[in-house]
Scaffold this active site. Structure first.
Site, PDB file in Angstrom:
ATOM      1  N   HIS A 163      12.465  26.367  52.439  1.00 49.90           N
ATOM      2  CA  HIS A 163      12.070  27.464  52.454  1.00 49.90           C
ATOM      3  C   HIS A 163      10.768  27.733  51.773  1.00 49.90           C
ATOM      4  CE1 HIS A 163      12.416  32.245  52.182  1.00 49.90           C
ATOM      5  NE2 HIS A 163      11.591  31.814  50.950  1.00 49.90           N
ATOM      6  N   GLU A 164      10.669  27.020  50.656  1.00 46.75           N
ATOM      7  CA  GLU A 164       9.218  27.547  49.850  1.00 46.75           C
ATOM      8  C   GLU A 164       8.108  26.417  50.441  1.00 46.75           C
ATOM      9  OE1 GLU A 164       8.740  29.583  47.741  1.00 46.75           O
ATOM     10  OE2 GLU A 164      10.717  30.334  47.444  1.00 46.75           O
ATOM     11  N   HIS A 167       6.130  28.154  52.943  1.00 45.45           N
ATOM     12  CA  HIS A 167       5.304  29.046  52.529  1.00 45.45           C
ATOM     13  C   HIS A 167       3.975  28.244  52.240  1.00 45.45           C
ATOM     14  CE1 HIS A 167       7.578  32.993  51.966  1.00 45.45           C
ATOM     15  NE2 HIS A 167       8.355  32.246  51.128  1.00 45.45           N
ATOM     16  N   ASP A 174       8.070  35.890  53.708  1.00 49.57           N
ATOM     17  CA  ASP A 174       9.236  36.338  53.701  1.00 49.57           C
ATOM     18  C   ASP A 174       9.649  37.182  54.888  1.00 49.57           C
ATOM     19  OD1 ASP A 174      10.395  34.645  51.509  1.00 49.57           O
ATOM     20  OD2 ASP A 174       9.583  36.304  50.245  1.00 49.57           O
TER      21      ASP A 174
END
Length: 911
Positions: A163-164, A167, A174
């Protein structure tokens, strides 16, 4: 010097650009494929990256552990487990195309400062670029990595890592929103999520731990603050990782055919397209991901290398060729003196080499152990110039010096300064210098310096700086001052408060503010061009320091005042009188006063190190106090080309134009006035009165009394950048895209708000606006011109950065429960149109009974995330709300200060 703790058959990796750490950080920084760069830098410069795909595997991934984190052998194992697990999640999430192949873990072995604020366990990524732009770093904490119970709240570490990573690497955002968890849709209420395939139910948790139907706010007709949405952990849906990585079934990113365009989340605000689309169409990996074929079998586990940094080792390689004669050799001596006396930290090892026709060693590696050591090295700095410019000889001699301590130059630094083209063929020795493992900072002290200097810096993790030799610019002093080392322990690092110059035959006056976060080891360095001036420096209490209190170096033409003990906090006034016309410069540095109060720092960089003029460049300056954003400061960037053209920009933190988020302490502005050649970047930060909220010690957080730091000034120098225009002049840029459009329906009147764009991106004044609306969001998003047009003839755009408000009545009757969508385009005088703004939505809601859509018919509570027991409700169900609320707080700094909350534990769950 570094030592290897764990070797694998694979090659090691090293940093290319700078990053920062407070706990465990994953850095998005470029690296050479065979070396380890073990210096942990705070200065965040370019978003260009050396993390790369080697076939289907990501290599050159560096994870750094700050000096503030106590040694714990479990931490290394947990990092390995997270990356290994994340590799498999990444493999499945992106059509079995990519995985993590190699990573390096760095342990910085310095004094651990337990008094530094401890950050909470929430992972987050520092990103402030546009959609698709890479982030700066991922922040993990030891608590998160070591406390296995947190996986019940957040999900597996491997999936959170992916998930990170999305980014950091691909510039997506998000898909949840802790501030707006619900919104109106088609007369009902929806939870903010992507995709809508994820089933949710709405409940309130009572004080006794039971569940009840949500209450409705009569003003908004949305659930009240106590309403939360619950998830079936076992439901069958495979997206989306950017919404809910903790749900077991979620294994991929949201595709275009399932993307929820209505959700008021950051992904829609910044990108207005599906995460999957951004990854494959806009990210740095877009070309590779489209061309890569899926692997035939699951990938092997990543290989790891663990290294420790023991001490900083630096060699100054200084040009003393004939072209350095005169003012240049003197400026080199002055700047190197400043570096040795005020910048380089204690216990570092320093060597000095000079080169011209030949190369010679002025000092072998010497440990900085006292002021006497520093002064002895300063005495050895070269003072005479003459001969040819044999750069390869200088590089070779410097590398030999670095190899003296442990046989190689791996992780050591070179500061290589030259002012001209090489007499020898520098292209011959650059490859071996790059392969040596040294980090090479290059200072091109003239317009004609060899282009290979940029290559050496970029490929070895160094900075490339191109200071001019104007005696009033102070750029060489600034360049040396920027070569600091950050280990996450900012208490011991020098901070540049001021750097200014003038040419005058009269008084050179000004004020330097010493705020409450600095004051130790404060020094004022005055450099004069011709004759010794009269110098008066007055403390806030009125004490006056004159030449009798200062040291005067006639040969270097410098006057230095070192304030004994801790400098008084407040405004220091300086008055320097030049009795003949000459150049004068002032440089002021200081360090933190208290061990538990980190200094305010500023770090600046451009979003690109090279531009052909077809795309605008962006200037960034991050002002912070140990990760807490500093807001309401006045930030000015000076961009000076090698031809002498100077452009001054005020950077803004308003969340519009080039600025990604309002009040996050990151000030930004587009730079459009590009000219051919190299340019330098310098930022000056000033403020009148600033309130900084301090963090509490490691315990459930409380808001302490704000710390009034008073006035402060800071300066910082960014890496130089190169412009090579494809035409005679930069492109005509249209107004910037509006990204903060909001809409509200009041009875039958629509009220729109946004921040005004400029004539050229975020500068100047646009000519006109075009506003359109629709019942259909997608139609407006993809076919703006087909929307219903609003009459804007009476609307005159204001100056860029101004708040625009426009109200109007539509030619329809707006029924209760109706949701409308709005978008804006702006146009400049040359009829160039901006991109379509973000899509704002508004619903007409009249106070009344509970609307349809809030009830939860047929919901089987036994399959809810909270099914085990009501007591564990707040520990299990609110994964999305917690993560989004935390990230919202990290981006939100209101009137006093943004606060990164630490160690909140369960208290976060009720936020």
């Amino acid at each position: 010097m570094v030592s290897s703790l764990f070797e694998t058959p694979k090659h090691a990796t090293h940093f290319r650009k700078k990053g920062s750490g407070v706990a465990v950080h994953l850095y998005n920084r470029a690296m050479d494929s065979r070396m380890v760069f073990v210096l942990l830098w705070m200065l965040l410069l370019s978003t260009s990256t050396g993390i790369k795909l080697d076939g289907n595997g990501y290599v050159d991934v560096v994870i750094a552990i700050s000096s503030n984190v106590p040694q714990d052998n479990r931490l290394i194992d947990k990092i390995k487990e997270m990356v290994t697990e994340g590799s498999l999640y990444l493999y499945h999430a992106l059509d079995e195309k990519v995985y993590f192949k190699e990573a390096t873990i760095l342990r910085i072995m310095l004094l651990i400062d337990n008094a530094n604020p401890s950050y909470g366990f929430e992972p987050y990524t520092n990103q402030y670029g546009e959609c698709g732009a890479e982030g700066e770093y991922i922040h993990f904490t030891p608590e998160y990595l070591l406390n296995d119970t947190l996986t019940e709240l957040y999900g597996s570490r491997g999936k959170i890592f992916v998930h990170e990573w999305a980014h950091l690497r691909w510039g997506v955002f998000d898909e949840c929103n802790g501030e707006k968890p619900f919104y109106h849709s088609n007369g009902g209420i929806e939870a903010t999520r992507c995709s809508k395939n994820i089933k949710v139910e709405f409940y309130e948790v009572t004080a006794g731990g039971s569940l009840q139907q949500c209450s409705i706010d009569p003003q908004t007709s949305l659930p009240t603050k106590g309403c939360m949405f619950f998830l079936d952990r076992n439901q069958i849906t495979n997206s989306s990782i950017m919404f809910l990585p903790s749900l077991n079934a979620v294994t991929t990113f949201c595709h275009e055919n399932e993307h929820n365009y209505e959700a008021p989340n950051m992904q829609n605000k910044k990108c207005e397209k599906a995460t999957w689309t951004v990854i494959f169409e806009d990210s740095v990996d877009k070309d590779a991901l489209r061309s890569l074929k899926p692997l035939q079998s699951p990938p092997p586990p990543p290989s790891f290398k663990v290294v420790q940094r023991k001490q900083r080792v630096v060699c100054l390689i200084l040009d003393v060729s004939g072209s350095m004669a005169g003012s240049r050799i003197l400026q080199q001596q002055q700047a190197a003196t400043h570096f040795l006396r005020n910048i380089i930290e204690n216990q570092a090892r320093v060597g000095i080499v000079q080169f011209s026709t030949e190369a010679s060693t002025l000092s072998r590696l010497t440990t900085i152990s006292s002021d006497t050591t520093r002064e002895n090295l300063i005495k050895l700095l070269p003072k005479v110039a003459g001969g040819w410019t044999n750069m390869c000889l200088g590089l070779s001699q410097g590398l030999q010096i670095l190899q003296e301590d442990n046989g190689d130059a791996l992780g050591d630094e070179i500061i290589f300064l030259t002012d001209g083209q090489a007499t020898d063929n520098i292209a011959v020795c650059v490859p071996s210098a790059i392969q040596s493992g040294a980090i090479i900072h290059t200072l091109a002290f003239s317009n004609s310096a060899a282009r290979e200097l940029t290559e050496m810096a970029n490929k070895t993790g160094g900075q490339f700086l191109s200071p001019n030799d104007k005696t009033t610019s102070n750029q060489l002093m600034d360049a040396f001052a920027s070569l600091t080392l950050s280990t996450g322990d900012y208490i011991k690092e020098p901070v540049q408060l001021e750097s200014v110059g003038a040419r005058t035959s009269d008084w050179f006056n000004g004020t330097v503010s010493v705020d409450q976060t600095v004051g130790n080891k404060t020094s004022f360095v005055i450099i004069y061009e011709t004759s010794f001036p009269s110098v008066y420096i007055q403390s806030p209490s009125g004490s006056v320091y004159t030449q009798t209190n200062m040291s005067h170096d006639v040969s270097q033409k410098t006057v230095t005042l070192k304030i004994p003990g801790t400098a008084e906090h407040g405004d220091w006034k300086y008055s320097i009188q030049a009795k003949i016309l000459q150049a004068l410069t002032l440089t002021v540095t200081s360090q933190a006063t208290q061990a538990d109060v980190p200094p305010i720092i500023v770090k600046t960089h451009m979003n690109q190190q090279f531009s052909d003029g077809t795309k605008p460049m962006i200037v960034f300056a991050e002002v912070s106090q140990s990760y807490r954003p500093v807001i309401n400061a006045e930030v000015w960037a000076t961009l000076e080309s090698e031809t002498g053209s100077i452009h001054i920009l005020q950077l803004l933190d308003n969340g519009a134009g080039a600025d990604a988020f309002q009040n996050d302490g990151i000030y930004s502005r587009y730079f459009t006035k590009m000219v051919n050649g190299r340019s330098s970047l310098k930022v000056r930060v000033v403020t009148l009165i600033l309130i900084v909220v301090q963090l509490s010690p490691p315990k459930p957080p409380i808001f302490e009394e704000p710390l009034d730091v008073g006035n402060f000034t800071r300066t910082d120098t960014g890496e130089s950048f190169m412009v090579k225009l494809s035409g005679q002049a930069p492109s005509n840029f249209p107004p910037n895209r509006i990204t903060d459009l909001s809409a509200e329906i009041q009875e039958d009147t629509v009220l729109l708000n946004w921040t005004a764009p400029g004539e050229d991106l975020d500068q100047g004044t646009a000519k006109s606006y075009e506003i359109r609306w629709s019942f259909d969001l997608k139609m407006l998003r993809f076919n703006f011109s087909n929307g219903h047009e609003v009459n804007t003839t009476a609307v005159s755009p204001q100056k860029a950065g101004s708040v625009e408000q426009h109200s109007f009545n539509l030619n329809i009757t707006i029924q209760n429960g109706t949701t409308l969508f709005f978008a804006v385009q702006s146009e400049d005088k040359q009829k160039a149109k901006s991109e379509t703004s973000n899509i704002a939505q508004a619903s007409k809601i009249l106070p009344g009974p509970k609307p349809q859509g809030i009830s939860n018919p047929g919901m089987n509570l036994t399959v809810l995330v909270i099914s085990l027991c009501v007591v564990t409700v707040v520990l299990c169900f609110i994964v999305v709300v917690v993560v989004c609320a935390v990230k919202r707080r990290k981006r939100s700094a209101k009137s006093d200060m943004a606060l990164i909350i630490t160690n909140e534990g369960q208290n976060n769950l009720y936020a």
